[in-house]
Design an enzyme around this catalytic site. Structure first.
Site, PDB file in Angstrom:
ATOM      1  N   LYS A  43      17.143   4.454   0.736  1.00 48.38           N
ATOM      2  CA  LYS A  43      17.919   4.429   1.977  1.00 48.38           C
ATOM      3  C   LYS A  43      19.299   4.059   1.535  1.00 48.38           C
ATOM      4  O   LYS A  43      19.778   3.118   0.608  1.00 48.38           O
ATOM      5  CB  LYS A  43      17.550   3.432   2.998  1.00 48.38           C
ATOM      6  CG  LYS A  43      16.401   3.853   3.759  1.00 48.38           C
ATOM      7  CD  LYS A  43      16.365   2.715   4.906  1.00 48.38           C
ATOM      8  CE  LYS A  43      14.938   2.921   5.629  1.00 48.38           C
ATOM      9  NZ  LYS A  43      14.815   2.059   6.398  1.00 48.38           N
ATOM     10  N   GLU A  74       7.643   2.489  -6.290  1.00 45.62           N
ATOM     11  CA  GLU A  74       7.645   2.069  -4.953  1.00 45.62           C
ATOM     12  C   GLU A  74       8.029   3.197  -3.850  1.00 45.62           C
ATOM     13  O   GLU A  74       8.290   4.084  -4.191  1.00 45.62           O
ATOM     14  CB  GLU A  74       9.139   0.862  -4.758  1.00 45.62           C
ATOM     15  CG  GLU A  74       9.517   0.309  -3.626  1.00 45.62           C
ATOM     16  CD  GLU A  74       8.486  -0.378  -3.024  1.00 45.62           C
ATOM     17  OE1 GLU A  74       7.558  -0.098  -2.715  1.00 45.62           O
ATOM     18  OE2 GLU A  74       8.866  -1.628  -2.818  1.00 45.62           O
ATOM     19  N   ASP A 107      14.894  -0.246   0.437  1.00 41.37           N
ATOM     20  CA  ASP A 107      15.723  -0.487   1.541  1.00 41.37           C
ATOM     21  C   ASP A 107      16.989  -1.566   1.123  1.00 41.37           C
ATOM     22  O   ASP A 107      17.882  -1.375   0.658  1.00 41.37           O
ATOM     23  CB  ASP A 107      15.078  -1.197   2.528  1.00 41.37           C
ATOM     24  CG  ASP A 107      15.663  -1.007   4.004  1.00 41.37           C
ATOM     25  OD1 ASP A 107      16.884  -0.918   3.874  1.00 41.37           O
ATOM     26  OD2 ASP A 107      15.185  -1.677   4.842  1.00 41.37           O
ATOM     27  N   LYS A 153       1.028  -1.334   0.035  1.00 46.44           N
ATOM     28  CA  LYS A 153       0.038  -0.114  -0.059  1.00 46.44           C
ATOM     29  C   LYS A 153       0.799   1.237   0.028  1.00 46.44           C
ATOM     30  O   LYS A 153       0.390   2.309  -0.257  1.00 46.44           O
ATOM     31  CB  LYS A 153      -0.860  -0.082   1.347  1.00 46.44           C
ATOM     32  CG  LYS A 153      -1.733  -1.231   1.298  1.00 46.44           C
ATOM     33  CD  LYS A 153      -2.412  -1.055   2.681  1.00 46.44           C
ATOM     34  CE  LYS A 153      -2.963  -2.386   2.968  1.00 46.44           C
ATOM     35  NZ  LYS A 153      -3.127  -2.614   4.577  1.00 46.44           N
ATOM     36  N   GLY A 154       2.270   1.176   0.350  1.00 46.67           N
ATOM     37  CA  GLY A 154       2.863   2.055   0.483  1.00 46.67           C
ATOM     38  C   GLY A 154       3.166   3.384  -0.413  1.00 46.67           C
ATOM     39  O   GLY A 154       3.419   4.441  -0.313  1.00 46.67           O
ATOM     40  N   PHE A 183      14.272   4.594  10.251  1.00 49.59           N
ATOM     41  CA  PHE A 183      13.124   4.049   9.874  1.00 49.59           C
ATOM     42  C   PHE A 183      11.864   5.106   9.800  1.00 49.59           C
ATOM     43  O   PHE A 183      11.911   6.042  10.581  1.00 49.59           O
ATOM     44  CB  PHE A 183      12.407   2.924  10.825  1.00 49.59           C
ATOM     45  CG  PHE A 183      11.450   2.403  10.414  1.00 49.59           C
ATOM     46  CD1 PHE A 183      11.533   1.150   9.675  1.00 49.59           C
ATOM     47  CD2 PHE A 183      10.135   2.708  10.700  1.00 49.59           C
ATOM     48  CE1 PHE A 183      10.557   0.440   9.234  1.00 49.59           C
ATOM     49  CE2 PHE A 183       8.969   2.011  10.121  1.00 49.59           C
ATOM     50  CZ  PHE A 183       9.103   0.780   9.374  1.00 49.59           C
ATOM     51  N   VAL A 184      11.502   5.494   8.790  1.00 45.95           N
ATOM     52  CA  VAL A 184      10.573   6.683   8.196  1.00 45.95           C
ATOM     53  C   VAL A 184       9.010   6.224   8.026  1.00 45.95           C
ATOM     54  O   VAL A 184       8.727   5.183   7.451  1.00 45.95           O
ATOM     55  CB  VAL A 184      11.166   7.663   7.014  1.00 45.95           C
ATOM     56  CG1 VAL A 184      12.510   8.057   7.556  1.00 45.95           C
ATOM     57  CG2 VAL A 184      11.320   6.729   5.819  1.00 45.95           C
TER      58      VAL A 184
HETATM   59  P1  IMP Z   1      12.969  -3.879   0.743  1.00 45.62           P
HETATM   60  O1  IMP Z   1      12.834  -5.099  -0.175  1.00 45.62           O
HETATM   61  O2  IMP Z   1      14.029  -4.061   1.774  1.00 45.62           O
HETATM   62  O3  IMP Z   1      13.887  -2.771  -0.209  1.00 45.62           O
HETATM   63  O4  IMP Z   1      12.153  -3.363   1.452  1.00 45.62           O
HETATM   64  C1  IMP Z   1      11.025  -2.450   0.738  1.00 45.62           C
HETATM   65  C2  IMP Z   1       9.602  -2.474   1.497  1.00 45.62           C
HETATM   66  O5  IMP Z   1      10.213  -2.350   3.044  1.00 45.62           O
HETATM   67  C3  IMP Z   1       9.146  -1.150   1.404  1.00 45.62           C
HETATM   68  O6  IMP Z   1       8.159  -1.321   0.278  1.00 45.62           O
HETATM   69  C4  IMP Z   1       8.509  -0.816   2.657  1.00 45.62           C
HETATM   70  O7  IMP Z   1       7.213  -1.621   2.722  1.00 45.62           O
HETATM   71  C5  IMP Z   1       9.382  -1.510   3.674  1.00 45.62           C
HETATM   72  N1  IMP Z   1      10.245  -0.508   4.393  1.00 45.62           N
HETATM   73  C6  IMP Z   1      11.820  -0.395   4.336  1.00 45.62           C
HETATM   74  N2  IMP Z   1      12.333   0.575   4.912  1.00 45.62           N
HETATM   75  C7  IMP Z   1      11.280   1.171   5.585  1.00 45.62           C
HETATM   76  C8  IMP Z   1      10.837   2.432   6.489  1.00 45.62           C
HETATM   77  O8  IMP Z   1      11.888   3.227   6.753  1.00 45.62           O
HETATM   78  N3  IMP Z   1       9.838   2.626   6.772  1.00 45.62           N
HETATM   79  C9  IMP Z   1       8.641   2.008   6.373  1.00 45.62           C
HETATM   80  N4  IMP Z   1       8.768   0.922   5.363  1.00 45.62           N
HETATM   81  C10 IMP Z   1       9.985   0.405   5.074  1.00 45.62           C
END
Ligand code: IMP
Length: 202
Positions: free
Chosen positions: A153, A121, A125, A65-66, A174-175
């Site tokens: 990030k 997206e 992260d 949903k982000g 963490f945001v």
């Molecule tokens: P990744 O697969 O580790 O790149 O994570 C991506 C997903 O992790 C994002 O779509 C978010 O849902 C979640 N995420 C990563 N960092 C944060 C943060 O700082 N705040 C909130 N959600 C995060």
């Protein structure tokens, strides 16, 4: 980030010297990106995408949903024909660190075959989610797959990935807000803020 992981390829979005503002919300330590800053940067991103995709009728795929707020604002600033679809995946649950496991919760309504896909997206992260999605859409026969992330990030990526559009490169904190959640809360904040670590400390 380990040294054998290639640099991301994207138009540079340097780590901002964020002028952190005090937060009006008690659960945040500060506001990292204001509503006005989001609006201005997203308008620029939209103009860049419109220029690059003018005659390609791109298919924007928002990651639920982000990415919802980012998607509605960004696509309204892309002045060319385009279509929209959504995908929901889970990689986080209610924890604050990536599990590395990507599961499809909701699949696309439209085929991506021969389409120029732009994945939207909220935040990149580890990169595991986007890596999985990019590979998945290539496998379904997309003509091309690009990535537009509102936030990147700094220094947390675990996999190499090409990223074409980045809104802001942010420090490793963490945001929440503007679609980003913690335990499904805070998505409706109109700005991006840093969550107080005490709220998610194990
Ligand atoms: P990744 O697969 O580790 O790149 O994570 C991506 C997903 O992790 C994002 O779509 C978010 O849902 C979640 N995420 C990563 N960092 C944060 C943060 O700082 N705040 C909130 N959600 C995060």
């Amino acid at each position: 980030m380990s040294s054998d992981i290639p640099q991301f390829t994207h138009p540079s979005a340097p780590v901002e010297a964020f002028d952190e503002k005090p937060s009006p919300h008690g659960d945040l330590t500060s506001v990292l990106i204001t509503e006005d800053e989001l609006k201005a940067r997203i308008l620029q991103m939209g103009a860049d995408i419109a220029r690059d995709y003018a005659d390609k009728n791109p298919l924007f795929i928002g990651v639920l949903k982000g990415a919802v707020y980012f998607m509605t604002d960004l696509t309204r600033s892309v002045d060319c024909p385009l279509t929209l679809d959504f995908m929901a995946v889970s990689s986080y649950g209610d924890a604050h660190k990536s599990s590395g496991v990507v599961r499809i919760i909701k699949d696309l309504n439209e085929p991506v075959t021969d389409r120029h896909v732009i994945i939207l997206e909220d935040i990149l992260d580890t990169g595991l989610t986007l890596k999985y999605l990019a590979r998945n859409f290539h496998g379904r026969g997309a003509a091309s797959v690009a990535i537009a992330t509102l936030l990147l990030k700094e220094g947390t990526q675990a996999v190499p990935l090409d990223v074409q559009y980045v809104g802001f490169t942010i420090p490793d904190a963490f945001v929440v807000g503007y679609g980003l959640d913690y335990a499904q809360q805070y998505r409706n904040l109109p700005y991006i803020g840093v969550l107080k670590p005490a709220l998610y400390a194990e």
